[in-house]
Design an enzyme around this catalytic site. Structure first.
Site, short mmCIF file in Angstrom:
data_model
loop_
_atom_site.label_atom_id
_atom_site.label_comp_id
_atom_site.label_asym_id
_atom_site.label_seq_id
_atom_site.Cartn_x
_atom_site.Cartn_y
_atom_site.Cartn_z
CG ASP A 78 -9.61 -32.60 15.07
OD1 ASP A 78 -9.73 -31.96 14.01
OD2 ASP A 78 -10.24 -32.34 16.10
CG ASP A 127 -8.98 -28.40 13.88
OD1 ASP A 127 -8.63 -27.58 14.75
OD2 ASP A 127 -10.13 -28.44 13.42
#
Ligand SMILES: *[C@@H]1O[C@H](CO)[C@@H](O)[C@H](O)[C@H]1NC(C)=O
Ligand SMILES: *[C@@H]1O[C@H](CO)[C@@H](O)[C@H](O)[C@H]1NC(C)=O
Ligand SMILES: *[C@@H]1O[C@H](CO)[C@@H](O)[C@H](O)[C@H]1NC(C)=O
Ligand SMILES: *[C@@H]1O[C@H](CO)[C@@H](O)[C@H](O)[C@H]1NC(C)=O
Ligand SMILES: *[C@@H]1O[C@H](CO)[C@@H](O)[C@H](O)[C@H]1NC(C)=O
Ligand SMILES: *[C@@H]1O[C@H](CO)[C@@H](O)[C@H](O)[C@H]1NC(C)=O
Ligand SMILES: *[C@@H]1O[C@H](CO)[C@@H](O)[C@H](O)[C@H]1NC(C)=O
Ligand SMILES: *[C@@H]1O[C@H](CO)[C@@H](O)[C@H](O)[C@H]1NC(C)=O
Length: 632
Positions: free
Chosen positions: A414, A433
């Protein structure tokens, strides 16, 4: 020679070619010819570059602990325009999928193959990698790029992304020269050569597919020939090259290294738990912790400074509860020695845990903590790149600027958290992500350049029902996406809201006591093949949601449904199956406003009658919402 405007357009180029003569460079060092003894770096108050004497050219395997992976393709030199004939070497780093470790699940054990899907499929086999360089300047600069493979460059075959930068480019012999104007926010851009592009193709049509490749017969997903049933879902350079130009840092980003500073010795770090100083200083050099350790700092350390030319193979965990925590400098924090999802509670093996799988940046927050991160590049994160824990994250905020994430080839990688009151700006994300995580209120996120791989939306606001208000994400530049699947419950797109994380079985249940309001995504651009604008699983009421001035070059192939915007209807079982509200608390009861939305340069709107799922805009919202949203 200057190329005619029409010809440039025909080639899909926005970059301006220039005839600028930059002096004779015939006897300059060529980056690509550098051996590791070269040290022609700049260190003035106009220009600063650096070099790693332990560069290792190795595009496939693991590099030695004391070495830094060096680009096997690109050499770079930089000159300041006030001294245009004087080019200096700037080390070109490289990151490869799985870091040359193969699909292992135990750290430093080359035999420990396991079957966990790390969301890398063809990338390692077809030779994908990502190179970057970083330098500091206080005036315009010229970047000289030499390719050791691929031969001479034709300026017409080069694209700089974001294309809106429109930097001047020129050819000198076999080299490419890019004039980079000074900017107080720096520049983060990709240089792409036409003969080096890879079109990612799906195995076939439909929502859930995977990539195929026609390059390596004995590798996975090989097809001898592509056919029309295999849509191209993204186009990227095989050998990516990113250039990060930064202004010299302000004082607040450079600690006083003479005072209260622990200078980390180069080499293997076993522990930093006994350090008593407040500043942790990594001078230029290489540091590593191995794949089964990370840097748990002593409670005294509040400021981590990675000097330009520091390369730290590890991850940082603050133990301080001070209110002013920092991480600054132009060094690199690299997760390359870890396995995917390295679980710190389980010998750093690949066992996913949201809590204990390793974050490149982790800490405990006290009430009112602010974490400043500036200048740093995070490479090859094995999991979410950053999370802080603590009782009161509502008063923890992040001040991020000129931050870079590269080599995020693994799936669960992320962007950083943006806790309440955060200001995140001038960031580059290569991200697997959720990229820009808008889970908290009073956040300003600006000037983000995003290179997205194949999972999750670029901006995420789902997973949990929350009260969120006053979120602005302004000026996103999406330079690549390559979504190979679409999932209605976990949408891919520019902005999306996934269904509940806590109860993934229940894919239509909301908490109608919570509200999302004053949420804005403005002035975004997406280059090349782009996903949908928005995919919403509303986990709470939506009062005011604005998407304004968003341009997509082209939406993803129709059969993949990646281009389809969706907005489902959720109900609240706790409150008699009441549906979530859209726009009840907004003027005109319009909860979602899409304005100045362009696809391929054409405006999408109700008025133009081209918004529908089978038309240009591909907006396919549940009919229940009629009258509660607009495209204008
Ligand atoms: C490079 O040159 C500078 C200036 O001469 C010197 O201080 C530095 O130690 C050299 N670095 C390497 C890695 O040789
Ligand atoms: C395309 O190739 C795939 C795999 O080789 C094959 O299964 C499929 O039938 C082909 N489709 C068409 C339309 O030729
Ligand atoms: C040295 O650092 C300490 C602790 O951070 C600080 O209180 C002090 O003012 C500093 N001294 C100087 C001379 O900067
Ligand atoms: C930390 O200090 C303690 C007490 O002096 C000592 O026993 C221990 O070995 C030190 N640990 C490290 C990792 O240096
Ligand atoms: C996370 O892991 C740490 C260390 O194992 C543990 O102390 C803590 O309770 C865990 N927190 C949660 C929320 O599971
Ligand atoms: C909204 O958020 C911004 C960015 O954090 C902040 O500057 C501003 O004060 C906030 N507005 C309100 C009304 O809280
Ligand atoms: C729309 O956004 C682009 C960046 O994507 C920006 O250059 C342009 O100025 C914006 N237009 C308006 C009217 O604000
Ligand atoms: C809510 O919906 C569920 C599933 O459709 C149903 O079983 C339940 O009876 C409904 N509850 C009420 C209060 O209508």
């Amino acid at each position: 020679m200057r190329m005619a405007e029409s010809l440039r357009k025909a080639l899909g180029l926005v970059a301006v070619l220039s005839t600028q003569v930059l002096g004779s460079n015939m006897n300059m060092h060529r980056g690509a010819e550098n051996n590791n003894n070269n040290n022609n770096t700049a260190d003035s108050d106009v220009l600063k570059t650096w070099w790693h004497p332990t560069g290792e050219i190795n595009p496939t395997g693991r590099v030695q602990n004391e070495n830094v992976r060096q680009s096997h393709i690109y050499g770079i030199q930089v000159a300041a325009t006030s001294d245009p004939e004087h080019f200096f070497d700037s080390f070109v780093y490289e990151s490869i999928p799985r870091n040359g470790n193969g699909k292992i699940c135990k750290p430093d054990d080359p035999e420990s193959f396991c079957d966990v899907d790390d969301q890398i499929s063809i990338e390692a086999d077809i030779g994908v990698d990502m190179a970057w360089t970083q330098y500091l300047a206080n005036e315009d600069t010229v970047v000289r790029i030499t390719r050791s493979e691929g031969g001479p460059v034709d300026a017409g075959d080069v694209v700089i992304r974001p294309t809106s930068l429109e930097f001047d480019i020129a050819i000198d012999g076999d080299d490419l020269l890019i004039t980079v104007p000074f900017h107080e926010n720096g520049h983060r851009f990709s240089v792409e050569f036409k003969d080096n592009l890879w079109g990612y193709r799906n195995a076939g049509p439909g929502l859930h597919s995977h990539y195929v490749q026609n390059k390596v017969p004995d590798a996975d997903n090989y097809v001898p020939e592509y056919n029309d049933s295999m849509p191209i879902v993204g186009v990227e350079p095989l050998n990516a090259l990113l250039i990060f130009m930064s202004p010299f840092p302000e004082d607040k980003y450079v600690p006083d290294l003479e005072n209260d500073t622990y200078r980390v010795p180069q080499g293997l770090i076993t522990s930093l738990k006994n350090v008593t100083e407040s500043t942790l200083y990594f001078p230029p050099g290489v540091y590593w912790l191995t794949g089964s350790n990370h840097a748990i700092l002593s409670p005294s350390i509040t400021w981590v400074y990675l000097a330009p030319g520091a390369y730290v193979k590890g991850a940082i965990q603050y133990e301080s509860h001070a209110l002013d925590l920092r991480a600054t400098g132009f060094g690199v924090l690299s997760g390359e020695q870890y396995v995917y999802q390295a679980n710190t509670a389980q010998n750093y093996e690949n066992i996913k845990s949201d809590n204990t799988s390793l974050k490149m940046w982790r800490g405990e927050s006290a009430v009112g903590t602010r974490w400043t991160i500036h200048g740093i590049t995070t490479n090859a994160p094995p999991f979410n790149s950053m999370d802080f824990y603590g009782d009161d994250l509502t008063s923890f905020s992040v001040d991020a600027s000129d931050y870079k994430q590269v080599g995020a080839f693994f799936g669960q990688t992320d962007g950083i958290q943006m806790y309440p009151g955060s200001h995140v700006r001038d960031v580059f994300y290569h991200v697997g992500d959720d990229g820009i995580k808008t889970y908290y209120s009073n956040v300003l996120c600006e000037r983000m350049t995003v290179w997205k791989t194949n999972n999750a939306p670029i901006v995420q606001f789902g997973w949990y029902a929350r009260d969120t208000s006053n979120v602005t994400v302004d000026g996103i530049q999406v330079i690549h996406t390559r979504y190979n699947t679409q999932e209605v419950f976990w949408p891919r797109g520019i902005v999306g809201s996934a269904v509940s994380y806590l109860d993934q079985e229940s894919t239509s249940t909301a908490d109608v006591t919570k509200h999302l309001s004053d949420y804005r995504i403005t002035n975004a651009r997406c280059e090349g093949i782009c996903p949908n604008l928005v995919g919403i699983n509303p986990l709470c009421n939506i009062d005011t949601f604005l998407l304004s001035n968003i341009s997509m070059e082209e939406l993803a192939p129709r059969t993949t449904q990646v281009g389809q915007s969706t907005f489902r209807v959720f109900t609240d079982a706790v409150h008699g199956n009441q549906t979530v509200a859209l726009g009840d608390n907004s003027p005109d009861n319009l909860g979602l406003i899409i304005e100045d939305f362009y696809v391929g340069g054409e405006k999408v709107s109700f008025e133009n009658d081209n918004w529908q799922s089978d038309k240009l805009g591909q907006i396919n919202f549940d009919p229940h919402w009629e009258g509660r949203w607009t495209v204008r």
